[in-house]
Design an enzyme around this catalytic site. Structure first.
Site, PDB file in Angstrom:
ATOM      1  N   LYS A 150       0.767  38.849  10.944  1.00  0.00           N
ATOM      2  CA  LYS A 150       0.615  38.016   9.761  1.00  0.00           C
ATOM      3  C   LYS A 150       1.926  37.275   9.547  1.00  0.00           C
ATOM      4  CE  LYS A 150      -0.314  38.085   4.836  1.00  0.00           C
ATOM      5  NZ  LYS A 150      -0.907  38.834   3.729  1.00  0.00           N
ATOM      6  N   LYS A 205      -3.149  36.060  11.552  1.00  0.00           N
ATOM      7  CA  LYS A 205      -3.271  35.296  10.317  1.00  0.00           C
ATOM      8  C   LYS A 205      -2.023  34.467  10.089  1.00  0.00           C
ATOM      9  CE  LYS A 205      -3.615  36.055   5.404  1.00  0.00           C
ATOM     10  NZ  LYS A 205      -3.541  37.030   4.353  1.00  0.00           N
TER      11      LYS A 205
HETATM   12  C1  PBG Z   1      -1.842  39.427   0.315  1.00  0.00           C
HETATM   13  C2  PBG Z   1      -2.772  38.527   1.027  1.00  0.00           C
HETATM   14  C3  PBG Z   1      -2.580  37.157   1.155  1.00  0.00           C
HETATM   15  C4  PBG Z   1      -3.705  36.656   1.794  1.00  0.00           C
HETATM   16  C5  PBG Z   1      -4.557  37.732   2.070  1.00  0.00           C
HETATM   17  N1  PBG Z   1      -3.958  38.892   1.592  1.00  0.00           N
HETATM   18  C6  PBG Z   1      -1.492  36.280   0.653  1.00  0.00           C
HETATM   19  C7  PBG Z   1      -0.095  36.562   0.954  1.00  0.00           C
HETATM   20  O1  PBG Z   1       0.252  37.300   1.880  1.00  0.00           O
HETATM   21  O2  PBG Z   1       0.729  36.041   0.211  1.00  0.00           O
HETATM   22  C8  PBG Z   1      -3.905  35.200   2.086  1.00  0.00           C
HETATM   23  C9  PBG Z   1      -5.268  34.738   2.408  1.00  0.00           C
HETATM   24  C10 PBG Z   1      -5.441  33.271   2.331  1.00  0.00           C
HETATM   25  O3  PBG Z   1      -4.495  32.478   2.166  1.00  0.00           O
HETATM   26  O4  PBG Z   1      -6.590  32.858   2.448  1.00  0.00           O
HETATM   27  N2  PBG Z   1      -1.457  40.600   0.805  1.00  0.00           N
END
Ligand code: PBG
Length: 323
Positions: free
Chosen positions: A194, A247
């Site tokens: 991520k 991601k």
């Molecule tokens: C938080 C989380 C995020 C997303 C999914 N879980 C945001 C972040 O890490 O700030 C983002 C998903 C998206 O942008 O569609 N743990």
């Protein structure tokens, strides 16, 4: 010329016959936003077509999706500011909004699969995925919270828990907590690679979960790195992950392919909020054909090697197939 690639493109039947990649509704997980209250469907300005639902309207939405053939959902809770604290205590309250929603969905739709988000940010007064102490994100102390949160979700009926926090060792810790409590069947979809970046903006608006100070670069990955994704994948696999996720998806198609080629686990990709918003915004201005761009986007993620796609387009794609 004895080789003419255009022969295999000359009409639709032939093109379909030689098509290498195809999408199926079975590939999709549809993310959904939940808020407190009743009869709420609050549109998210930066994500046209996507709303926040109270539990009652969430059930209607899921019912409509099931009728379209979607069977897997990734709910995320939008928590009121007053319920947030430094330790995300509300995240493991067995009667919190999220647990109530999970129970209701599983009661009304026992065959639906719920992939639940394990991370502190929606419940944290600091808006971070870990406990903040003197400006630092504490890793091991955060694991305790994540374990309790995952257990609360499993007890409410989650099928797959999905840690999106990027703390070290969280998959192993969550696996232990689930197993010790009899939840051997609950799977872990790890947000393995991520990346820290700009594409989560609309999601943070939707949940009001943006960090109050600093950024997420000490835990989410540097967009410049790909070997590091392999380190994360090795660790998650050793710790017991059942799925590895990449991601965002589109700026990281090479990472999807890299993990696909280096793992036998199913690979998931999260086509995130910012990626959705870009297509929608350009389509609204008439600058691109939104429907065609949606399909091309989704197929690129599948072609790169994803088995499972989390996308805000899931419902629209299901509707498109019905046309
Ligand atoms: C938080 C989380 C995020 C997303 C999914 N879980 C945001 C972040 O890490 O700030 C983002 C998903 C998206 O942008 O569609 N743990």
């Amino acid at each position: 010329m004895n080789r003419r690639p255009r022969r295999n493109r000359q009409n639709e039947v032939i093109r379909n016959m030689v098509q290498e990649t195809s999408l199926s509704l079975h590939d999709f997980i549809f993310p959904l936003f939940i808020i407190d209250g009743q009869n709420q469907r609050v549109p998210i300005h930066s994500m046209p077509g996507i709303s926040r639902f109270s539990i009652d309207t969430l059930l209607e939405e899921i019912g409509a999706c099931v009728d379209l053939g979607l069977k897997a959902f990734a709910p995320f809770p939008g928590m009121p500011e007053k319920s947030k604290d430094k330790y995300a205590t509300e995240s493991h309250n067995p009667d919190n909004l999220f647990a109530r929603a999970i129970r209701e969905v599983k009661k009304n739709f026992p065959d639906v699969v719920l992939v639940t988000d394990v991370a502190m940010d929606p419940y944290s007064s600091d808006g971070h995925d870990g406990i903040v102490e003197n400006g630092e994100i504490l890793n091991d102390e955060t694991l305790e919270v994540l374990g309790k949160m995952a257990l609360t979700q499993a007890q409410a009926g989650a099928d797959i828990v999905a840690p999106s926090d990027m703390m070290d060792g969280r998959v192993g810790h969550i696996r232990r907590v689930l197993d010790e409590n009899g939840f051997q069947k609950v799977a872990i979809m790890s947000y393995t690679a991520k990346y820290a970046g700009a594409f989560y903006g609309p999601f943070r608006d939707a949940l009001d979960s943006a960090p109050k100070m600093g950024d997420k670069k000490t835990y989410q990955m540097n967009p410049a790195n790909s070997r590091e994704a392999l380190i994360e994948a090795e660790l998650d696999t050793a710790e017991g992950a059942d799925y590895l996720m990449v991601k965002p998806a589109l700026a990281y198609l090479d990472i999807i392919k890299l993990l696909r080629e280096n793992s036998h686990l199913p690979i998931a990709a999260y086509n995130v909020s910012g990626e959705y918003a870009m297509v929608k915004a350009a389509a609204e201005r008439g600058w691109i054909d939104g429907e065609k761009a949606m399909i091309e986007t989704l197929i690129s993620i599948k072609r790169a090697g994803a088995d499972v796609i989390l996308s805000y387009f899931a419902r629209e794609y299901a509707q498109y197939l019905k046309k």
